[in-house]
Design a protein around this motif. Structure first.
Motif, PDB file in Angstrom:
ATOM      1  N   ASN A 157       1.417  -1.381   0.229  1.00 24.15           N
ATOM      2  CA  ASN A 157      -0.462   0.199  -0.492  1.00 24.15           C
ATOM      3  C   ASN A 157       0.760   1.314  -0.123  1.00 24.15           C
ATOM      4  N   VAL A 158       0.626   2.040  -0.920  1.00 19.60           N
ATOM      5  CA  VAL A 158       1.121   3.428  -1.057  1.00 19.60           C
ATOM      6  C   VAL A 158       0.322   4.809  -1.093  1.00 19.60           C
ATOM      7  N   ILE A 159       0.705   5.498   0.075  1.00 22.09           N
ATOM      8  CA  ILE A 159      -0.536   6.981   0.388  1.00 22.09           C
ATOM      9  C   ILE A 159       0.096   8.197  -0.057  1.00 22.09           C
ATOM     10  N   PHE A 160      -1.009   8.851  -0.457  1.00 23.79           N
ATOM     11  CA  PHE A 160      -0.219  10.284  -0.761  1.00 23.79           C
ATOM     12  C   PHE A 160      -1.059  10.811  -0.001  1.00 23.79           C
ATOM     13  N   MET A 161      -0.479  12.288   0.402  1.00 23.80           N
ATOM     14  CA  MET A 161      -0.840  13.460   0.885  1.00 23.80           C
ATOM     15  C   MET A 161      -0.183  14.513   0.246  1.00 23.80           C
ATOM     16  N   GLU A 162      -0.915  14.903  -0.989  1.00 21.85           N
ATOM     17  CA  GLU A 162      -0.301  15.840  -1.677  1.00 21.85           C
ATOM     18  C   GLU A 162      -1.234  17.847  -1.179  1.00 21.85           C
ATOM     19  N   LEU A 163       0.145  18.182   0.276  1.00 19.15           N
ATOM     20  CA  LEU A 163      -0.748  19.440   0.617  1.00 19.15           C
ATOM     21  C   LEU A 163      -1.496  20.579  -0.338  1.00 19.15           C
ATOM     22  N   PRO A 164      -0.660  20.639  -1.212  1.00 20.08           N
ATOM     23  CA  PRO A 164      -0.586  21.896  -1.749  1.00 20.08           C
ATOM     24  C   PRO A 164      -2.745  21.323  -2.649  1.00 20.08           C
ATOM     25  N   LYS A 165      -3.059  20.157  -2.311  1.00 19.38           N
ATOM     26  CA  LYS A 165      -4.183  20.207  -2.678  1.00 19.38           C
ATOM     27  C   LYS A 165      -5.170  19.861  -2.381  1.00 19.38           C
ATOM     28  N   MET A 166      -5.243  20.854  -0.709  1.00 19.53           N
ATOM     29  CA  MET A 166      -6.067  20.375   0.044  1.00 19.53           C
ATOM     30  C   MET A 166      -6.838  21.930   0.224  1.00 19.53           C
ATOM     31  N   PRO A 167      -7.861  21.505   0.497  1.00 17.57           N
ATOM     32  CA  PRO A 167      -9.037  22.846   0.101  1.00 17.57           C
ATOM     33  C   PRO A 167      -8.959  23.829   0.574  1.00 17.57           C
ATOM     34  N   GLU A 168      -9.062  25.169   1.081  1.00 22.85           N
ATOM     35  CA  GLU A 168      -9.021  26.377   1.563  1.00 22.85           C
ATOM     36  C   GLU A 168     -10.514  26.277   2.348  1.00 22.85           C
ATOM     37  N   ILE A 169      -9.872  26.175   4.076  1.00 26.20           N
ATOM     38  CA  ILE A 169     -10.907  26.869   4.931  1.00 26.20           C
ATOM     39  C   ILE A 169     -11.435  28.328   5.444  1.00 26.20           C
ATOM     40  N   THR A 170     -12.539  28.995   4.648  1.00 25.28           N
ATOM     41  CA  THR A 170     -12.206  30.434   5.145  1.00 25.28           C
ATOM     42  C   THR A 170     -13.957  29.989   6.643  1.00 25.28           C
ATOM     43  N   ASN A 171     -14.806  28.838   6.090  1.00 23.25           N
ATOM     44  CA  ASN A 171     -15.566  28.963   7.309  1.00 23.25           C
ATOM     45  C   ASN A 171     -15.131  27.659   8.030  1.00 23.25           C
ATOM     46  N   LEU A 172     -14.756  27.818   9.998  1.00 28.53           N
ATOM     47  CA  LEU A 172     -14.431  27.318  10.982  1.00 28.53           C
ATOM     48  C   LEU A 172     -15.087  26.498  11.236  1.00 28.53           C
ATOM     49  N   ASP A 173     -16.301  26.635  10.889  1.00 22.17           N
ATOM     50  CA  ASP A 173     -17.743  25.568  11.849  1.00 22.17           C
ATOM     51  C   ASP A 173     -17.769  24.463  10.900  1.00 22.17           C
ATOM     52  N   ASP A 174     -16.521  24.921   9.568  1.00 24.21           N
ATOM     53  CA  ASP A 174     -16.440  23.964   8.905  1.00 24.21           C
ATOM     54  C   ASP A 174     -15.608  22.295   9.286  1.00 24.21           C
ATOM     55  N   VAL A 175     -14.869  22.883   9.928  1.00 23.50           N
ATOM     56  CA  VAL A 175     -13.732  21.624  10.371  1.00 23.50           C
ATOM     57  C   VAL A 175     -13.975  20.717  10.544  1.00 23.50           C
ATOM     58  N   LYS A 176     -15.449  20.644  11.433  1.00 18.89           N
ATOM     59  CA  LYS A 176     -16.251  19.300  12.590  1.00 18.89           C
ATOM     60  C   LYS A 176     -16.230  18.702  11.470  1.00 18.89           C
ATOM     61  N   THR A 177     -17.183  18.429   9.887  1.00 17.92           N
ATOM     62  CA  THR A 177     -17.319  18.135   8.796  1.00 17.92           C
ATOM     63  C   THR A 177     -16.206  17.217   8.141  1.00 17.92           C
ATOM     64  N   LEU A 178     -15.087  17.753   8.510  1.00 13.69           N
ATOM     65  CA  LEU A 178     -13.853  17.289   7.537  1.00 13.69           C
ATOM     66  C   LEU A 178     -13.326  16.095   7.974  1.00 13.69           C
ATOM     67  N   PRO A 179     -13.414  15.085   6.561  1.00 18.32           N
ATOM     68  CA  PRO A 179     -12.193  13.541   7.079  1.00 18.32           C
ATOM     69  C   PRO A 179     -10.620  13.932   7.430  1.00 18.32           C
ATOM     70  N   SER A 180     -10.373  12.939   8.532  1.00 17.57           N
ATOM     71  CA  SER A 180      -9.658  13.098   9.294  1.00 17.57           C
ATOM     72  C   SER A 180      -8.113  13.286   8.708  1.00 17.57           C
ATOM     73  N   ALA A 181      -8.537  12.581   8.158  1.00 18.82           N
ATOM     74  CA  ALA A 181      -6.651  12.970   6.883  1.00 18.82           C
ATOM     75  C   ALA A 181      -6.961  14.364   6.139  1.00 18.82           C
ATOM     76  N   VAL A 182      -7.849  14.710   6.322  1.00 15.51           N
ATOM     77  CA  VAL A 182      -8.228  16.279   5.628  1.00 15.51           C
ATOM     78  C   VAL A 182      -7.384  17.035   6.770  1.00 15.51           C
ATOM     79  N   LYS A 183      -8.007  16.910   7.785  1.00 15.86           N
ATOM     80  CA  LYS A 183      -7.639  17.670   9.507  1.00 15.86           C
ATOM     81  C   LYS A 183      -6.482  17.703   9.340  1.00 15.86           C
ATOM     82  N   TRP A 184      -5.531  16.709   9.292  1.00 16.64           N
ATOM     83  CA  TRP A 184      -3.997  16.678  10.139  1.00 16.64           C
ATOM     84  C   TRP A 184      -3.467  16.833   8.071  1.00 16.64           C
ATOM     85  N   CYS A 185      -4.361  17.163   7.189  1.00 21.98           N
ATOM     86  CA  CYS A 185      -3.115  17.814   6.430  1.00 21.98           C
ATOM     87  C   CYS A 185      -2.541  18.720   6.296  1.00 21.98           C
TER      88      CYS A 185
END
Length: 306
Positions: A157-185
């Motif tokens: 298994n190979v997993i790539f997590m590409e930080l420059p492709k992560m979505p911008e978060i402008t509304n902090l209320d959206d954080v709780k709905t993000l997948p854990s992997a995206v939160k970490w990134c």
């Protein structure tokens, strides 16, 4: 997990700092590692051991550091985590395929039952876009048949997590709905940004592991020697970029000239030796940049390792 927060935080995307977040002998760091692995591979990791954890303590030791994080789960699963700052066109995909196959070779002993072999993971956090044709930030690769998408056993298994492709978060209320992997990134992408500490706080509130990572990063950011290495890393990268461009210019000029003058050849040799000392490019790439025979560059490399 309350820790006095320094005015500035180290960059978690630099190898030394990234490794320090996940390999400290503290409850916060261990929690962070289990949380990150769970998010990356998509299943809960209850117990994990860091294998071969070496941390630089002195300047003279820096060149001997291995910056990847090697882990073993209680069920025998093995994972290697790496923070990769830039691609430099080094064929990173082929490199990690070699890494994960090498990792699999370490889990089998003579006489083992093939059915009992555990899974192995190579997890790369990339601070660059690996595949510009695909905007998905997280990819999980395994052996498949492209004609019908059927899978083999799923051991590799190979997993790539590409930080420059992560979505911008402008509304902090959206954080709780993000997948854990995206939160970490997003944490790794923004933790050292003084203008996004409100986002970091929200991420930490939503994930205990990220809270542990933030506490660990705050703690190690108190170490002056780590700032020394971070600043030195910036200088090395600037020197590296300048040297690459200079070597390529020299290479093009030498290639266009009808027969190379001895002075140009000496410059190319000096550039090749300096690039070898940096240890960022392969002999093949250096030979191409400096317009030197591959065999000659390999001889320089052998001398450096003696």
């Amino acid at each position: 997990m309350t820790v006095t927060k320094p005015k500035k935080l180290l960059n978690p995307r630099l190898d030394l700092n990234f490794k320090a977040i996940f390999t400290q002998n503290t409850p916060e760091s261990r929690c962070a590692l289990k949380s990150f692995l769970s998010a990356a591979i998509g299943r809960k990791v209850v117990d994990v051991t860091v294998v071969g954890n070496e941390v630089a303590e002195q300047y003279e030791q820096e060149r001997t550091i291995r910056y990847d994080i090697n882990c073993e789960f209680s069920d025998g699963t093995k994972a290697e985590i790496e923070m990769q700052g830039s691609s430099h066109k080094t064929g990173y995909g082929k490199r990690v395929e070699y890494y994960v196959s090498r990792l699999l070779s370490t889990v089998a002993d003579v006489g083992d039952d093939w059915e009992n072999l555990p899974q192995v993971y190579q997890i790369s956090v990339l601070d660059f876009k690996y595949d510009n044709s695909n905007e998905n930030p997280i990819h999980h690769y395994s052996l498949t048949d492209p004609s019908d998408d059927s899978h083999l056993s799923g051991l590799l298994n190979v997993i790539f997590m590409e930080l420059p492709k992560m979505p911008e978060i402008t509304n902090l209320d959206d954080v709780k709905t993000l997948p854990s992997a995206v939160k970490w990134c997003k944490f790794l992408q923004e933790a050292d940004n003084p203008d996004r500490q409100d986002l970091i706080s929200k991420l930490a509130e939503s994930e205990e592991g990220i809270m542990g990572a933030e506490a660990t990063l705050s703690k190690i950011s108190m170490d002056s020697w780590r700032w020394f290495f971070q600043n030195r890393e910036k200088e090395i990268r600037c020197d590296y970029t300048t040297m690459i461009h200079g070597a390529m210019r020299e290479g093009r000029a030498a290639g266009m000239a009808e027969g190379r003058a001895e002075g140009a050849r000496e410059t190319a040799i000096e550039n090749a030796k300096n690039l070898l000392k940096l240890g960022k490019l392969s002999c093949e790439e250096i030979a191409e940049c400096c317009s030197l025979p591959l065999e000659e560059v390999q001889k320089f490399a052998e001398k450096l390792t003696k």
